[in-house]
Design an enzyme around this catalytic site. Structure first.
Site, PDB file in Angstrom:
ATOM      1  CD  GLN A 104      -6.829  18.617  -2.479  1.00  0.00           C
ATOM      2  OE1 GLN A 104      -7.158  19.140  -3.556  1.00  0.00           O
ATOM      3  NE2 GLN A 104      -6.596  19.331  -1.389  1.00  0.00           N
ATOM      4  CG  HIS A 141      -1.363  17.761   1.457  1.00  0.00           C
ATOM      5  ND1 HIS A 141      -2.717  17.995   1.451  1.00  0.00           N
ATOM      6  CD2 HIS A 141      -1.161  16.619   0.763  1.00  0.00           C
ATOM      7  CE1 HIS A 141      -3.318  17.015   0.787  1.00  0.00           C
ATOM      8  NE2 HIS A 141      -2.402  16.176   0.357  1.00  0.00           N
ATOM      9  CG  LEU A 142       5.392  20.791  -1.468  1.00  0.00           C
ATOM     10  CD1 LEU A 142       4.979  20.765  -2.931  1.00  0.00           C
ATOM     11  CD2 LEU A 142       6.262  22.023  -1.205  1.00  0.00           C
TER      12      LEU A 142
HETATM   13  P1  AMP Z   1      -3.548  13.737  -1.078  1.00  0.00           P
HETATM   14  O1  AMP Z   1      -4.036  12.525  -1.827  1.00  0.00           O
HETATM   15  O2  AMP Z   1      -2.605  14.579  -1.889  1.00  0.00           O
HETATM   16  O3  AMP Z   1      -4.679  14.530  -0.475  1.00  0.00           O
HETATM   17  O4  AMP Z   1      -2.658  13.161   0.096  1.00  0.00           O
HETATM   18  C1  AMP Z   1      -3.096  13.000   1.398  1.00  0.00           C
HETATM   19  C2  AMP Z   1      -1.949  12.355   2.139  1.00  0.00           C
HETATM   20  O5  AMP Z   1      -2.173  12.502   3.529  1.00  0.00           O
HETATM   21  C3  AMP Z   1      -1.796  10.853   1.865  1.00  0.00           C
HETATM   22  O6  AMP Z   1      -0.495  10.587   1.361  1.00  0.00           O
HETATM   23  C4  AMP Z   1      -2.047  10.222   3.231  1.00  0.00           C
HETATM   24  O7  AMP Z   1      -1.264   9.072   3.454  1.00  0.00           O
HETATM   25  C5  AMP Z   1      -1.700  11.360   4.181  1.00  0.00           C
HETATM   26  N1  AMP Z   1      -2.334  11.306   5.492  1.00  0.00           N
HETATM   27  C6  AMP Z   1      -3.634  11.088   5.756  1.00  0.00           C
HETATM   28  N2  AMP Z   1      -3.866  11.132   7.078  1.00  0.00           N
HETATM   29  C7  AMP Z   1      -2.665  11.398   7.665  1.00  0.00           C
HETATM   30  C8  AMP Z   1      -2.229  11.579   9.004  1.00  0.00           C
HETATM   31  N3  AMP Z   1      -3.095  11.488  10.044  1.00  0.00           N
HETATM   32  N4  AMP Z   1      -0.930  11.838   9.234  1.00  0.00           N
HETATM   33  C9  AMP Z   1      -0.065  11.914   8.203  1.00  0.00           C
HETATM   34  N5  AMP Z   1      -0.405  11.774   6.917  1.00  0.00           N
HETATM   35  C10 AMP Z   1      -1.683  11.514   6.645  1.00  0.00           C
END
Ligand code: AMP
Ligand code: ZN
Length: 115
Positions: A95, A101-102
């Site tokens: 994470q 987030h899903l």
């Molecule tokens: P996690 O590793 O589950 O916390 O996933 C975080 C996700 O957020 C990753 O897939 C990133 O590519 C995505 N992410 C980070 N910043 C943004 C942003 N500004 N807009 C859209 N997605 C994002």
């Protein structure tokens, strides 16, 4: 709302994102670094840091995220072949953003178990 949270800012439209759905409880937008042809994040408007922080009061909104993901999957034509829904919780799961987030991932085959 957590003032220094990226996804709270996206939900409040303080930071731009490609929104694909929104209602009073949740927002869905395209992942900035997609790992599949369809990669959408579905988030509650309420700031909840991790799955480990959900309370019994959050049951409805968490269920709602899955309903939204299911509907988006349908509109993207994924329902028949399938898709993957993932929520990473804390460090071992990778994470990176500490607002639940899903991940809705689809449009290709996924392996199991994940790496
Ligand atoms: P996690 O590793 O589950 O916390 O996933 C975080 C996700 O957020 C990753 O897939 C990133 O590519 C995505 N992410 C980070 N910043 C943004 C942003 N500004 N807009 C859209 N997605 C994002
Ligand atoms: Zn937040």
């Amino acid at each position: 709302m957590s003032t220094d949270c990226l996804f709270c800012k996206i939900a409040n439209k303080e930071i731009p994102a490609k929104l694909v759905y929104e209602d009073e409880l949740a927002v869905a937008f395209e992942d900035i670094k997609p790992v599949a042809p369809v990669h959408i994040l579905v988030i509650p408007r309420k700031h909840i840091s991790t799955i480990d922080d959900i309370s019994s009061k959050d049951t409805e909104v968490i269920g709602h995220l899955f309903q939204i993901a299911r509907k988006i999957a349908r509109t993207k034509g994924l329902s028949e072949r399938g898709y993957r829904l993932t929520i990473n919780c804390k460090a071992d799961a990778g994470q990176l953003v500490f607002h639940i987030h899903l991940h809705l991932l689809g449009g290709r085959k996924f392996t199991w178990p994940p790496g």
